[in-house]
Every structure is written in structure tokens, then in C-alpha cells.
Design an enzyme around this catalytic site. Structure first.
Site, PDB file in Angstrom:
ATOM      1  N   ARG A  43     -63.999  46.918  -0.325  1.00  0.00           N
ATOM      2  CA  ARG A  43     -63.607  48.283  -0.678  1.00  0.00           C
ATOM      3  C   ARG A  43     -62.080  48.333  -0.696  1.00  0.00           C
ATOM      4  NH1 ARG A  43     -65.155  53.340   3.091  1.00  0.00           N
ATOM      5  NH2 ARG A  43     -63.249  52.724   4.179  1.00  0.00           N
ATOM      6  N   SER A 112     -74.094  55.904  -0.561  1.00  0.00           N
ATOM      7  CA  SER A 112     -73.498  56.734   0.482  1.00  0.00           C
ATOM      8  C   SER A 112     -74.105  58.130   0.475  1.00  0.00           C
ATOM      9  CB  SER A 112     -71.983  56.845   0.287  1.00  0.00           C
ATOM     10  OG  SER A 112     -71.345  55.629   0.586  1.00  0.00           O
ATOM     11  N   LYS A 144     -61.243  57.175   5.811  1.00  0.00           N
ATOM     12  CA  LYS A 144     -61.818  57.754   4.577  1.00  0.00           C
ATOM     13  C   LYS A 144     -61.464  59.236   4.544  1.00  0.00           C
ATOM     14  CE  LYS A 144     -65.872  57.060   1.656  1.00  0.00           C
ATOM     15  NZ  LYS A 144     -65.932  58.333   0.968  1.00  0.00           N
TER      16      LYS A 144
END
Length: 221
Positions: A43, A112, A144
Site C-alpha cells: 500500500r 475494506s 489512514k
């Protein structure tokens, strides 16, 4: 029925180069896998497409001989370009059905989920579309910034009950997870732990991974 492609997700590393204390990402990933990480999700939201592909290829060369799946966050084009084992999708990414059609039946696809409404929509998907859920965030996390308000441990337990009554897809918990709370997260229904800073920013990623992997083994009995 658990997702048909889901391996033992166990300890699941989500990468973030900015948290690696200046160390090369492949070095940190290699240490994490040596400590017990079972899946790696690349990521890297600030990487260019070229960088993303180069990083993916470097990690695949490292992980494939060890039998550790590489999952690419968001970018199906990158997943295809590097030959990764799968992709992890957010709520604003390509719909799952289209992603499955592109990646094929053997790819590992995660989704998610930030709310119970999203979970119920996912539970209505046909078998074979999604292999596991990433519940995000469980606890507050600085890694995040766009995450929702969080599931909390009680919400995680409710999600586990909902999934157990339906698809029984694996739940990977992410958000604020570290050794001090990992056991509680597992006891409330997580089947696996996704970790970012507790490994990437650890002085010794191998030792940090080993500590979390040991907690997983103890809680699983």
C-alpha cells in the site's frame, strides 16, 4: 464458508515506506516475514505507477519463494503487471464483481469495510467474489487519515456474529493494533491482524512481528 482463495491470513503486513525509519522497504518486509508475517499488502499511495510496479516486482521476488502472498492495494493494473497473488479494494475502488472478472477466479481479493451497512452489502455478494474482509479501523490509527470513526471492539464482535451467520468469510482487523491490544482484538472476533506502524516503525521488525505472531498462536490455542 470462508473465501475460497483465502490462505491462513494470520499476521498481515500493510506497507508504508514513510514509516520504515529510512530503511528500504524490502529489508523491512524480509524481516517481518522472518518474524511470522503471512501476507503482505503493498500500500503505497504516494508512489508513481512506475515506482509501484518496481516495488511490487521486488517484493514478489522476495516473497514468492517463501510462499507468502503479495496483495496490491487498490491498483488492479499494478497487480496484473507484477503478477501479484491478489488485490485489496476500498469502498471507492473498482466494484468487486469487475475486479474478480479482471483478476480471475484464483486471485485473492479483500474488501475494506467501515460500517455495518457496507458489511451487509458485502455479505450479499455471491460466493467467490470476496475472499476476506478488512475491517477498518478497529481502533484509532494515524496511518489512514481518511478512515471512518472506527468499529471498536464491540463493533468487531457484532461484525463477527453477522459474518458467522452468513458467508463466514475471514475478518482481518486493521487500525491501531499493537501487542498491547492484539489479544483483545482477536478475542472479539478478528481472524487475522493487519499491522502497519507496529511493524514498519519498529526498531526490530522481525522481533515485532514475532511478538504479534506469538500472540496469534496463543489466542488460537
Amino acid at each position: 464458508m470462508a473465501g475460497q482463495n483465502a490462505p491462513d491470513l494470520g499476521l498481515y503486513l500493510v506497507t508504508d515506506r514513510e514509516l520504515c525509519l529510512g530503511r528500504p522497504l524490502p529489508e523491512v518486509v524480509a524481516q517481518a516475514v522472518a518474524g511470522g508475517v503471512k501476507v503482505v499488502q503493498l500500500r503505497e499511495k504516494s508512489a508513481s505507477t512506475r515506482e509501484f510496479v518496481e516495488l511490487g516486482r521486488a517484493l514478489l521476488a522476495l516473497l514468492a519463494p517463501l510462499g507468502v502472498p503479495l496483495v496490491i492495494n487498490d491498483r488492479l493494473d499494478v497487480a496484473l503487471a507484477v503478477g501479484a497473488q491478489g488485490a485489496h479494494l476500498g469502498q471507492s475502488d473498482m466494484p468487486v464483481a469487475e475486479a474478480r472478472a479482471i483478476l480471475g477466479p484464483k486471485a485473492l481479493i479483500g474488501l475494506s469495510l467501515e460500517t455495518m451497512a457496507q458489511l451487509r452489502e458485502a455479505e450479499a455478494l455471491p460466493r467467490g467474489m470476496v475472499d476476506y474482509y478488512g475491517l477498518s479501523p478497529i481502533l484509532h490509527t494515524p496511518t489512514k487519515a481518511d478512515a471512518g470513526p472506527g468499529w471498536g471492539l464491540a463493533g468487531l464482535g457484532q461484525a463477527r456474529a453477522e459474518v458467522d451467520a452468513g458467508s463466514r468469510r475471514p475478518i482481518v482487523a486493521i487500525g491501531g493494533i499493537e501487542p498491547g491490544n492484539a489479544a483483545s482484538v482477536l478475542r472479539c472476533g478478528a481472524g487475522a491482524l493487519a499491522v502497519v506502524s507496529a511493524i514498519c516503525s519498529a526498531p526490530d521488525p522481525q522481533a515485532a512481528s514475532r511478538e504479534l505472531a506469538n500472540i496469534l498462536r496463543r489466542e488460537r490455542g
